[in-house]
Design an enzyme around this catalytic site. Structure first.
Site, PDB file in Angstrom:
ATOM      1  N   LYS A 156       3.662   3.259   4.159  1.00  0.00           N
ATOM      2  CA  LYS A 156       4.267   2.306   5.091  1.00  0.00           C
ATOM      3  C   LYS A 156       4.984   1.177   4.350  1.00  0.00           C
ATOM      4  O   LYS A 156       5.728   0.413   4.951  1.00  0.00           O
ATOM      5  CB  LYS A 156       3.228   1.777   6.065  1.00  0.00           C
ATOM      6  CG  LYS A 156       2.125   0.975   5.435  1.00  0.00           C
ATOM      7  CD  LYS A 156       1.212   0.466   6.516  1.00  0.00           C
ATOM      8  CE  LYS A 156       0.139  -0.465   5.983  1.00  0.00           C
ATOM      9  NZ  LYS A 156      -0.399  -0.187   4.662  1.00  0.00           N
ATOM     10  N   LYS A 209       5.539   9.449  -2.268  1.00  0.00           N
ATOM     11  CA  LYS A 209       4.726   9.911  -1.134  1.00  0.00           C
ATOM     12  C   LYS A 209       4.902   8.962   0.048  1.00  0.00           C
ATOM     13  O   LYS A 209       5.205   7.782  -0.128  1.00  0.00           O
ATOM     14  CB  LYS A 209       3.267  10.105  -1.526  1.00  0.00           C
ATOM     15  CG  LYS A 209       2.412   8.875  -1.598  1.00  0.00           C
ATOM     16  CD  LYS A 209       0.956   9.307  -1.827  1.00  0.00           C
ATOM     17  CE  LYS A 209       0.053   8.079  -1.728  1.00  0.00           C
ATOM     18  NZ  LYS A 209      -1.331   8.322  -2.007  1.00  0.00           N
ATOM     19  N   LYS A 253      -3.082  -2.664  -8.810  1.00  0.00           N
ATOM     20  CA  LYS A 253      -3.197  -3.708  -7.782  1.00  0.00           C
ATOM     21  C   LYS A 253      -3.269  -5.093  -8.410  1.00  0.00           C
ATOM     22  O   LYS A 253      -2.700  -6.045  -7.884  1.00  0.00           O
ATOM     23  CB  LYS A 253      -4.416  -3.462  -6.895  1.00  0.00           C
ATOM     24  CG  LYS A 253      -4.245  -2.307  -5.936  1.00  0.00           C
ATOM     25  CD  LYS A 253      -5.384  -2.272  -4.944  1.00  0.00           C
ATOM     26  CE  LYS A 253      -5.246  -1.102  -3.977  1.00  0.00           C
ATOM     27  NZ  LYS A 253      -6.435  -0.985  -3.104  1.00  0.00           N
TER      28      LYS A 253
END
Ligand code: TRP
Length: 328
Positions: free
Chosen positions: A197, A194, A112
């Site tokens: 969104k 996987k 991140k």
């Protein structure tokens, strides 16, 4: 004593079929086996840039979706993290026990942080796993249902628990991961990743309109280049996984036989998957809409959940303050 489970979910956009089959469906079953506490972790969601005007609606939407999907607020405790201030309090105390080096080694932090300018990476992103440890420890949870990607954070929680117990006396159980053979749903448009969104055309929201579901499934990738002999392509495998999750066994059986005979027609498989998903998700979609139409009631459910969680959390904090020398 009945064992207690705790799990958290971030209000970061709408829940999709991958979240549902991979985690939430499992929660709905666990609530019958354990004392269950489920938390909407809004304080985790603010560790990355976000829009404060959207957050409340996301939290409400997630609560409605979780209940619609089968979390029973009469049976499990469902609450919002920021409504129980003990989470932030314990988080600070645990921050003081946690070596920075350990936090810097967390895979999720590294990933991140790499997506942001170095100067804009908030310290909250680094301390994210400490807050997660606080979530779990406040309720002295024994079991934590988590996905693969959170195992490292849970391992860190266990280290923090051991350190706390060593420095201040035996207080917390070491929480164990609760791993189930949950379905690992892939993105429709990229069946090697996987479902997420952030992949365009990859995810089916749990409350998606039937027409959109048909379109997304119709466009699902089936062939991904040459496959080793006798192996299903990842896209077809993914469609079968969805079919197994939503369709009746005889339907699944029929398509398996077609496949074995080399007579499988992708269009037919896709139609069957789409229709089964639409039928399976309809009750969830309707229930969610009903709940969202009665917001006051939904808020009251969350208030009640928070009251219930807070009673346990305050008890734990009394003990922690005492043990850490913060009680005069
Ligand atoms: N970090 C978890 C995730 O992103 C969510 C979470 C927060 C959590 N606190 C938790 C999960 C405590 C389990 C237990 O998926």
């Amino acid at each position: 004593m009945a064992r207690r489970i705790f799990s958290g979910i971030q209000p970061s956009g709408s829940i999709h079929v991958g979240n549902y089959l991979g985690a939430i469906k499992n929660w709905t079953q666990l609530q019958y086996e354990y004392e269950s506490i489920f938390c909407i972790v809004d304080l985790h969601a603010i560790t990355v840039p976000y829009d404060p005007r959207e957050l409340p609606e996301r939290v409400i939407d997630l609560a409605a979706t979780l209940i619609a999907a089968g979390i029973d607020p009469e049976r499990a405790t469902l609450f919002v993290q920021s409504m129980v201030p003990e989470h932030t309090e314990l988080s600070w105390l645990l921050t003081c026990l946690t070596p920075v080096g350990m936090l810097e080694r967390m895979t999720q932090y590294k990933e991140k942080a790499a997506r942001q300018q170095r100067e804009s990476v908030g310290a909250g992103l680094l301390c994210y796993p400490v807050l997660m440890a606080a979530d779990i420890m406040l309720y002295k949870a024994d079991l934590v249902p988590v996905g693969e990607d959170q195992i490292q954070h849970l391992e860190l929680t266990r280290e923090i628990v051991r350190k706390f117990n060593r420095l201040f006396g035996e207080t917390f159980p070491e929480p164990q991961p609760h791993v189930t053979q949950a379905a690992r749903v892939k993105a429709l448009s990229d069946p090697t990743s996987k479902m997420s969104k952030s992949i365009p055309g990859g995810a089916v929201a749990l409350a998606e309109e039937p027409e959109v579901i048909r379109k997304l499934v119709r466009r699902a990738v089936t062939d991904a280049g040459p496959q080793p002999a006798g192996e299903m392509s990842p896209g077809v495998k993914n469609l079968f996984l969805l079919l197994e999750s939503f369709a009746a066994p005889d339907v699944v059986q029929k398509f398996k036989e077609d496949y074995d005979r080399g007579e499988l027609r992708y269009v037919e498989l896709k139609d069957a998957v789409a229709e089964a998903m639409i039928a399976g998700l309809a009750p969830i979609r309707e229930r969610r809409a009903e709940l969202l139409a009665r917001r006051e009631q939904l808020r009251e459910l969350l208030n009640e959940g928070a009251r219930c969680a807070r009673r346990i959390a305050q008890e734990t904090m009394r003990e922690v303050r005492e043990r850490m020398g913060l009680q005069l």
